[in-house]
Structure formats: structure tokens, C-alpha cells
Design an enzyme around this catalytic site. Structure first.
Site, PDB file in Angstrom:
ATOM      1  N   GLU A 146       0.853  -1.191   0.000  1.00 18.44           N
ATOM      2  CA  GLU A 146       0.000   0.000   0.000  1.00 18.44           C
ATOM      3  C   GLU A 146       0.886   1.237   0.000  1.00 18.44           C
ATOM      4  O   GLU A 146       2.053   1.173   0.385  1.00 18.44           O
ATOM      5  CB  GLU A 146      -0.887   0.028   1.247  1.00 18.44           C
ATOM      6  CG  GLU A 146      -1.720  -1.210   1.466  1.00 18.44           C
ATOM      7  CD  GLU A 146      -2.273  -1.283   2.877  1.00 18.44           C
ATOM      8  OE1 GLU A 146      -2.974  -0.349   3.299  1.00 18.44           O
ATOM      9  OE2 GLU A 146      -1.979  -2.277   3.569  1.00 18.44           O
TER      10      GLU A 146
ATOM     11  N   LYS B 169       2.121   4.739   1.565  1.00 13.29           N
ATOM     12  CA  LYS B 169       2.220   5.296   2.922  1.00 13.29           C
ATOM     13  C   LYS B 169       1.754   6.741   2.856  1.00 13.29           C
ATOM     14  O   LYS B 169       2.419   7.594   2.282  1.00 13.29           O
ATOM     15  CB  LYS B 169       3.662   5.217   3.432  1.00 13.29           C
ATOM     16  CG  LYS B 169       3.808   5.587   4.895  1.00 13.29           C
ATOM     17  CD  LYS B 169       5.222   5.330   5.386  1.00 13.29           C
ATOM     18  CE  LYS B 169       5.328   5.597   6.888  1.00 13.29           C
ATOM     19  NZ  LYS B 169       5.074   6.991   7.223  1.00 13.29           N
TER      20      LYS B 169
ATOM     21  N   ASP C  14       0.730  10.521   3.924  1.00 18.67           N
ATOM     22  CA  ASP C  14       1.363  11.510   4.786  1.00 18.67           C
ATOM     23  C   ASP C  14       0.296  12.397   5.407  1.00 18.67           C
ATOM     24  O   ASP C  14      -0.107  13.418   4.841  1.00 18.67           O
ATOM     25  CB  ASP C  14       2.359  12.346   3.962  1.00 18.67           C
ATOM     26  CG  ASP C  14       3.428  12.971   4.848  1.00 18.67           C
ATOM     27  OD1 ASP C  14       3.523  12.574   6.017  1.00 18.67           O
ATOM     28  OD2 ASP C  14       4.159  13.845   4.364  1.00 18.67           O
TER      29      ASP C  14
ATOM     30  N   TYR D 271      -6.679   1.973   6.348  1.00 15.66           N
ATOM     31  CA  TYR D 271      -5.787   0.897   5.914  1.00 15.66           C
ATOM     32  C   TYR D 271      -5.651  -0.276   6.885  1.00 15.66           C
ATOM     33  O   TYR D 271      -4.928  -1.219   6.597  1.00 15.66           O
ATOM     34  CB  TYR D 271      -4.391   1.453   5.637  1.00 15.66           C
ATOM     35  CG  TYR D 271      -3.814   2.305   6.745  1.00 15.66           C
ATOM     36  CD1 TYR D 271      -3.392   1.746   7.942  1.00 15.66           C
ATOM     37  CD2 TYR D 271      -3.701   3.688   6.599  1.00 15.66           C
ATOM     38  CE1 TYR D 271      -2.874   2.526   8.961  1.00 15.66           C
ATOM     39  CE2 TYR D 271      -3.183   4.486   7.606  1.00 15.66           C
ATOM     40  CZ  TYR D 271      -2.769   3.885   8.788  1.00 15.66           C
ATOM     41  OH  TYR D 271      -2.256   4.664   9.796  1.00 15.66           O
TER      42      TYR D 271
ATOM     43  N   LYS E 165      10.767   3.768   2.578  1.00 17.42           N
ATOM     44  CA  LYS E 165      10.701   5.219   2.389  1.00 17.42           C
ATOM     45  C   LYS E 165      11.363   5.608   1.061  1.00 17.42           C
ATOM     46  O   LYS E 165      12.464   5.157   0.744  1.00 17.42           O
ATOM     47  CB  LYS E 165      11.408   5.941   3.546  1.00 17.42           C
ATOM     48  CG  LYS E 165      10.873   5.582   4.926  1.00 17.42           C
ATOM     49  CD  LYS E 165       9.398   5.901   5.093  1.00 17.42           C
ATOM     50  CE  LYS E 165       9.113   7.358   5.251  1.00 17.42           C
ATOM     51  NZ  LYS E 165       9.394   7.878   6.587  1.00 17.42           N
TER      52      LYS E 165
ATOM     53  N   CYS F  17      32.289  21.353  28.180  1.00 21.63           N
ATOM     54  CA  CYS F  17      30.826  21.445  28.138  1.00 21.63           C
ATOM     55  C   CYS F  17      30.385  22.891  27.915  1.00 21.63           C
ATOM     56  O   CYS F  17      30.852  23.794  28.629  1.00 21.63           O
ATOM     57  CB  CYS F  17      30.240  20.914  29.447  1.00 21.63           C
ATOM     58  SG  CYS F  17      28.440  21.098  29.552  1.00 21.63           S
TER      59      CYS F  17
ATOM     60  N   CYS G 163      28.503  23.996  31.475  1.00 20.16           N
ATOM     61  CA  CYS G 163      29.147  24.072  32.794  1.00 20.16           C
ATOM     62  C   CYS G 163      30.673  24.111  32.701  1.00 20.16           C
ATOM     63  O   CYS G 163      31.362  24.146  33.724  1.00 20.16           O
ATOM     64  CB  CYS G 163      28.711  22.899  33.665  1.00 20.16           C
ATOM     65  SG  CYS G 163      29.303  21.298  33.091  1.00 20.16           S
TER      66      CYS G 163
ATOM     67  N   CYS H 139      29.578  15.076  28.904  1.00 14.23           N
ATOM     68  CA  CYS H 139      29.938  15.917  30.043  1.00 14.23           C
ATOM     69  C   CYS H 139      29.785  15.057  31.295  1.00 14.23           C
ATOM     70  O   CYS H 139      28.669  14.594  31.592  1.00 14.23           O
ATOM     71  CB  CYS H 139      29.010  17.138  30.122  1.00 14.23           C
ATOM     72  SG  CYS H 139      29.177  18.043  31.681  1.00 14.23           S
TER      73      CYS H 139
ATOM     74  N   CYS I 137      25.795  19.911  36.108  1.00 13.34           N
ATOM     75  CA  CYS I 137      25.546  20.562  34.810  1.00 13.34           C
ATOM     76  C   CYS I 137      24.066  20.934  34.715  1.00 13.34           C
ATOM     77  O   CYS I 137      23.200  20.053  34.760  1.00 13.34           O
ATOM     78  CB  CYS I 137      25.925  19.609  33.685  1.00 13.34           C
ATOM     79  SG  CYS I 137      25.706  20.315  32.044  1.00 13.34           S
TER      80      CYS I 137
END
Length: 667
Positions: A113, A115, A117, A224, A311, A405, A408, A423, A429
């Protein structure tokens, strides 16, 4: 006289339903729009004059008008899974091998089938009429949007055939391109911004508060998949053909394929023809056609084993990379982000894209100022897939990955074999702290109403919380003075926090944010250890004996359990009344009768449905495997058991038992 009027009203309703079906589903009208409108006005007049014959499913009720300020959250009776994705023929061939291996047969046919959207929807029908409509949500629960769905004319309010069965049917709410373009022309004419793409506009339409506004939008519904307690037909294709007879709009682009090569032919055909469709599609869905085989294949934690999405090649555009910034996740993982010159891609404006990690930047030699190629991975997340080196500025310099980082300033670490930098300042942090709290309150975890990411950051910034246990000490008086916070909002937050004390242990365990412990793993650990105390005292050897718990997860649990900060957090949560052990109700009918026994379930059953049978095995301490091996203790066989599985069980000498035999075993 009354009977005559009622008969005339019912006859008009039935006639108009059939005209609706011919026009919106079959695309084959037999009367003009003018004639339809005349009949509709005649029915409206009769219904107005005779309110005693009111029917919520009358064709006159599709104009909307109901106002919904808050959409109720509804738990799906049957979970709405997502599909696994594939991007090549090799992916599909690998999927087919897995399917045939589990089924133990080469006799497998497929349905293909398109797909679609759009926005996923689940429709519930009882006694032949539409009962409710719920969005996909997170797959476990969604929002009820019945009043808005009733305005979509391709969705039958009453089925063409009398049907006693209660069933769910799933599909996509879409906005055809012609209608979408017309809506945008009207918006531009009145000076408003046009909508970005049909998919998001369709999804947004479902959550409009006024159903009369939804009725004005040219929404459509392509269906479907039917879900029912007992199969209506033997195959997926036959079920969809039956759904078409009931009045549902089942797309014509569906084929039964006898081999994977026929599947490839279907894909090649629609890879070009999809551009002639009146709506958007982004791939092909391939499903095992036999419902008995679908039942036998079952599901992974995230998707059905019997279906896969192929896809189409992602749309690609080029743009300029302006800056590289770095994000810190709740686990401390650093993700580099490309900040781009805005570009239109697959219906949306893309300004940022993931660069994944330092290796990816080095591999593609990505630099600030480069012209880069961007595409949407799986049509969702933008990513950079290449660089146009010919357009590189003369003063270009290689990218130096950060060493500290960004939040921090702690020096980053990178463990051997790990693609990402981290980190290590886990409890100092700021982004890691707020990230863990945001995960704790999320819908799939503690599901605390009224709290969002921005509010958590604000509470942390004001020093009111430093960890998720602190949430349970908050008061209305502390919250009300905060920016954009009213008394009602503060009350909702406190109520949401209080209600979270009833969230079951397996969700609390997921909420704690132990690395590698997702929803499914949390359920397995909760079921096995029964309480947080038992889990935190468990040894590495005890942990890896649990089904699907490997070395990495076991070590992560050990690390969490031996950390003093976490021990104190768990202790605080206990004192606030958070559920940190399995409830008595959840442990009812739980035994260890089947401990150390491994079952393979095959065929179609009459006493149990397959999921209930598997749950019964697990509730009694047994394990369910998908394929037969020397380790298998029993095969529970129903009707239509695969011949290859039967032969394998006999060859290995595995006892084959029935449902009745299984029940006797429990006694």
C-alpha cells in the site's frame, strides 16, 4: 401521520448517506450538487419540525458546531504501533528473511500500500455506527476528537451493512493538495501567512476547538487497517475489501504480491506515479497478508514484525552552514547542531540540522561557511549528508570539536567505542539536571499535568528545585509569584504532582532516567524485581538473568544504584509516597509455576487470543520465544500452525501441547 414522517426522514437520510458515499468515497456521484443540496434542505426542514426524530448520525449533522475546549486523553484499547523503516531493497530482503525464519515457511504473500502523509486516527465502531475517534498520540493514548472527525464526509457515521461486531479501523486524515492550495490562496488574499504543508495543516485541524471550522476544511480520510478481537476475514487484503463494502474509503493503490520481487515492482511503479496523486505520500507499506501469520509474528517493543515501511529517497536541498553549536542531553551526551540559512525542505522551513558527532563532522569535513546538502532522515529529522567543496570560502578552516561542556565548562570525555562526547558533571551541569526532571515529568513517565520544559527551567533558575524529588515539596505560594504564572496554573501543577503519586512502579522506574532503561526494559525489571529496593540490591549476575537484560543495561543499573545521590533521591521519593514497588493489584494472578520454561506460541487460538496467551505465560513466570530451538520447553499449537514449525518441533523432540493442555499445566 407520525409514522409516515419518520419513514420519510429515514428514507431521505439513507438516500443522502448513499449519495455521500458515491461522491466522497467512490468518486462517482449520480446526482448533481444542486440536487443533493435540495434534498439536504428538505431533510433539515423535516428534522427541525419534528425534533423527536433527531439522530446524531444524520447527514445534516456533519456541519459541526460543537465546541471542545479540552480534548480528553483516551487510552487505546489496542496500542497504535509505529512502523519500522527501510530505505533499500537489501533492507526489505533482510526483513523478509526474518519473517520467514520466525514463521518457519517460505509460503508468505504480501500486500503493498502507499504510505499516506497525514495525521493518524483510530475510529471505533459499535453496532454499525461511529462511536469515537482518537488521535494516535504516543501510541498508548491519544486525544478524543470525535466531534471534529464527524464533519469529514468520507468517514461513514453509519455503515452500509448491519454489523454487530465492535471493531477499530485506522487510517490517515489527509488534506488533498487541491484543497490545501485553495485554502492557501484564500489566506493570501486576506493577508495571512499561508500554511506550510498539508500534513501539519491536517493534524492541526483535528485539534481546532470549533467543529464548524473543521467542517469548512476539505479534509479526507484514507483507511488501511482493521483491529478486532476476532479476525473478520482471513487476510489483510480481504479485510480491506470488506471495509470498502462497509462504506470506508480504502485507496485503490493496493496489491497482493506473491514474492519480494513483485514488491520491488510495486515500489518502482509508485516511485514515479506518486507525483500524479492528489495527496502526499512518502513511501510504501509492505505487510504480511495472512492475518494468522501476522498474529504469529507479533510485535517488537516498537513496531509490528509483520509490516515494514519503505521510504522513498528523501528530498534534498543545499544551503549555507552559518554556525555550529552544541547541545547537552539529559545523559550528558553532546550533540553538535548545524545552524543553517533557512531553506524549504519537504514542506517545512529548515533552520537547524543534527551533525551527530565529531566523527561525522570529520568524515564529511564540515566547516562553517560551507554550502551543505540537507535532507530529512526518514522525512522527519533534517541531517547534513554532504558538502559542496567547490563553493567553500577561501578563508575556510577545519572544525575543531569543543573540548569543554558549553553549559558548565567541564572537560568532556569520550569512552572507548562510543561515538559521542559526554559531560561527566552529571549532578552539576544545569542542562543535565533540568533534562532529567523534564524526562521525569514527561507523558510516558510520571505524566505530570501543568508542567512543561519551560516551567521546569524556570523553577530550577529560581532555586525551587534541584532534582525531580524536589517537585514534591513545591507549594502554590512558591509557584504563584513566578513569571506568567496564575493561581489556577499553580493549583494545576500541585494537583498534577500529587496525582503522580499514583503512577505505577514500572513507569516510575522509567522516569528515574537510568541510562539504557527505556519503557520496555523498565517493565521487565519492575515485573522481575517487584520493588526498587530489590532492584538496587541486585547483583550484576542477577540482573543479566532477566529476559533481554544484557551487560550494558546491568552495569548501568549497578552504577545508578551505587551512587549516593541516587540513593538519597529514591529515599526522598519513597517518603513522598511515590509508587516504588509493584501494587497488590498488579501482582494478582502472578505465579512462578512456569519458571525456567520457554514457550513458542503458534497458530490461531479459540480460548485465548495470542496476546492474552503470551501474557498468561509471562504472568506465571514463563518466557515466550518467537522461534523454536533446543532451548524450547513447549510449543503451544493452535489451528493453522506453520508446517515448517511443526516439523522443526518434531525433529527436536519438543512437546507440542494445546490451549487446554496449557490450562491444565497451570492447575
Amino acid at each position: 401521520m407520525s409514522n409516515t414522517i419518520e419513514q420519510k426522514i429515514n428514507a431521505l437520510r439513507e438516500e443522502l448517506r448513499m449519495h455521500n458515499y458515491n461522491y466522497y468515497v467512490l468518486d462517482a456521484p449520480v446526482i448533481s450538487d444542486y440536487e443533493f443540496d435540495i434534498k439536504l434542505k428538505e431533510l433539515e426542514k423535516l428534522e427541525t419540525e419534528n425534533p423527536q426524530f433527531f439522530d446524531a448520525n444524520s447527514p445534516t449533522q456533519r456541519v459541526g458546531g460543537a465546541i471542545t475546549k479540552n480534548f480528553n486523553t483516551v487510552v487505546h484499547k489496542n496500542r497504535m504501533y509505529s512502523l519500522a523503516n527501510s530505505y533499500s531493497k537489501e533492507d526489505l530482503e533482510d526483513w523478509e528473511k526474518r519473517v520467514k525464519k520466525i514463521l518457519g515457511t517460505d509460503e508468505v504473500e504480501y500486500t503493498c500500500e502507499l504510505k499516506y502523509d497525514g495525521a493518524s486516527i483510530n475510529l471505533l465502531y459499535e453496532n454499525g455506527t461511529l462511536k469515537s475517534a482518537v488521535t494516535r498520540g504516543d501510541g498508548f493514548e491519544g486525544d478524543e476528537v470525535t466531534e471534529n472527525i464527524r464533519t469529514i464526509k468520507s468517514i461513514p457515521l453509519v455503515l452500509n451493512k448491519k454489523l454487530d461486531e465492535t471493531f477499530e479501523i485506522r487510517g490517515e486524515i489527509i488534506l488533498p493538495l487541491e484543497g490545501f492550495n485553495k485554502m492557501n490562496e484564500e489566506r493570501v488574499d486576506i493577508g495571512e501567512e499561508p500554511y506550510r504543508n498539508p500534513r501539519n495543516t491536517a493534524s492541526g485541524s483535528l485539534k481546532l476547538q470549533d467543529s464548524a471550522e473543521v467542517a469548512k476544511r476539505p479534509l479526507d480520510c484514507l483507511l488501511y487497517h482493521i483491529v478486532s478481537d476476532k479476525p473478520i476475514k482471513n487476510t489483510h487484503f480481504e479485510t480491506l475489501e470488506f471495509a470498502r463494502e462497509l462504506g470506508f474509503k480504502i485507496p485503490k493503490a493496493i496489491e497482493v504480491c506473491k514474492s519480494i520481487n513483485q514488491v520491488f515492482s510495486f515500489i518502482e511503479k509508485w516511485n514515479t506515479e506518486r507525483f500524479n496523486l492528489p495527496y502526499e505520500t512518502d513511501g510504501i507499506v509492505v505487510k504480511v497478508n495472512s492475518l494468522a501469520q501476522q498474529d504469529e509474528l507479533g510485535y517488537t517493543a516498537k513496531s509490528p514484525r509483520w509490516a515494514i515501511a519503505y521510504k522513498f529517497k528523501a528530498e534534498q536541498e543545499s544551503t549555507i552552514l552559518r554556525e555550529i553549536t552544541y547541545q547537552v542531553g539529559r545523559t550528558g551526551a553532546i550533540t553538535p547542531v548545524a545552524n543553517l540559512e533557512p531553506v524549504q525542505l519537504a514542506g517545512t522551513i529548515v533552520k537547524r540540522a543534527s551533525l551527530h558527532n565529531a566523527d561525522q563532522i570529520e568524515k564529511l569535513d564540515i566547516r562553517v561557511g560551507d554550502t551543505v546538502y540537507v535532507e530529512k532522515g526518514g522525512e522527519i529529522i533534517p541531517k547534513i549528508v554532504g558538502v559542496d567543496v567547490s563553493k567553500r570560502p577561501l578563508n575556510s578552516e577545519p572544525t575543531n570539536y569543543i573540548t569543554h561542556c558549553p553549559d558548565c565548562n567541564t572537560e568532556l570525555i569520550r569512552n572507548e567505542g562510543d561515538a559521542k562526547h559526554y559531560c561527566p558533571n552529571e549532578y552539576g551541569c544545569p542542562t543535565q539536571i533540568t533534562g532529567r526532571i523534564q524526562h521525569f515529568i514527561s507523558r510516558k513517565a510520571m505524566n505530570i499535568d501543568g508542567l512543561g520544559a519551560e516551567t521546569i527551567e524556570l523553577l530550577f533558575k529560581e532555586g525551587l528545585i534541584n532534582n525531580y524529588a524536589d517537585l514534591y515539596e513545591l507549594t502554590e505560594q512558591q509557584i504563584i509569584p513566578l513569571e506568567r504564572m496564575a493561581e489556577k496554573s499553580a493549583q494545576n501543577i500541585i494537583a498534577g504532582i500529587e496525582n503522580s503519586k499514583q503512577i505505577p512502579f514500572e513507569k516510575v522506574l522509567f522516569a528515574l532516567g537510568i541510562r539504557f532503561v527505556g519503557e520496555t526494559v523498565a517493565k521487565k525489571l519492575a515485573k522481575h524485581f517487584k520493588s526498587i529496593d530489590n532492584l538496587m540490591k541486585a547483583s550484576f549476575e542477577e540482573l543479566i538473568t532477566v529476559d533481554e537484560i544484557g551487560d550494558r543495561i546491568a552495569q548501568s543499573v549497578i552504577d545508578f544504584s551505587s551512587n549516593l545521590v541516587n540513593i538519597q533521591l529514591v529515599s526522598h521519593l519513597k517518603s513522598y509516597g511515590v509508587q516504588l514497588e509493584m501494587s497488590a493489584e498488579s501482582q494478582e494472578n502472578i505465579t512462578t509455576i512456569l519458571k525456567d520454561k520457554i514457550f513458542v506460541v503458534s497458530g490461531v487460538f479459540t480460548i485465548f487470543n495470542r496476546n492474552d496467551l503470551k501474557k498468561s505465560i509471562e504472568d506465571n513466570g514463563g518466557k515466550v520465544a518467537s522461534s523454536i530451538s533446543k532451548k524450547t520447553t513447549y510449543v503451544i499449537a493452535g489451528e493453522n500452525m506453520g508446517p515448517s514449525k511443526l516439523a522443526k518441533a518434531e525433529t527436536l523432540g519438543i512437546p507440542i501441547i494445546s490451549e487446554s493442555d496449557y490450562l491444565k499445566m497451570l492447575e
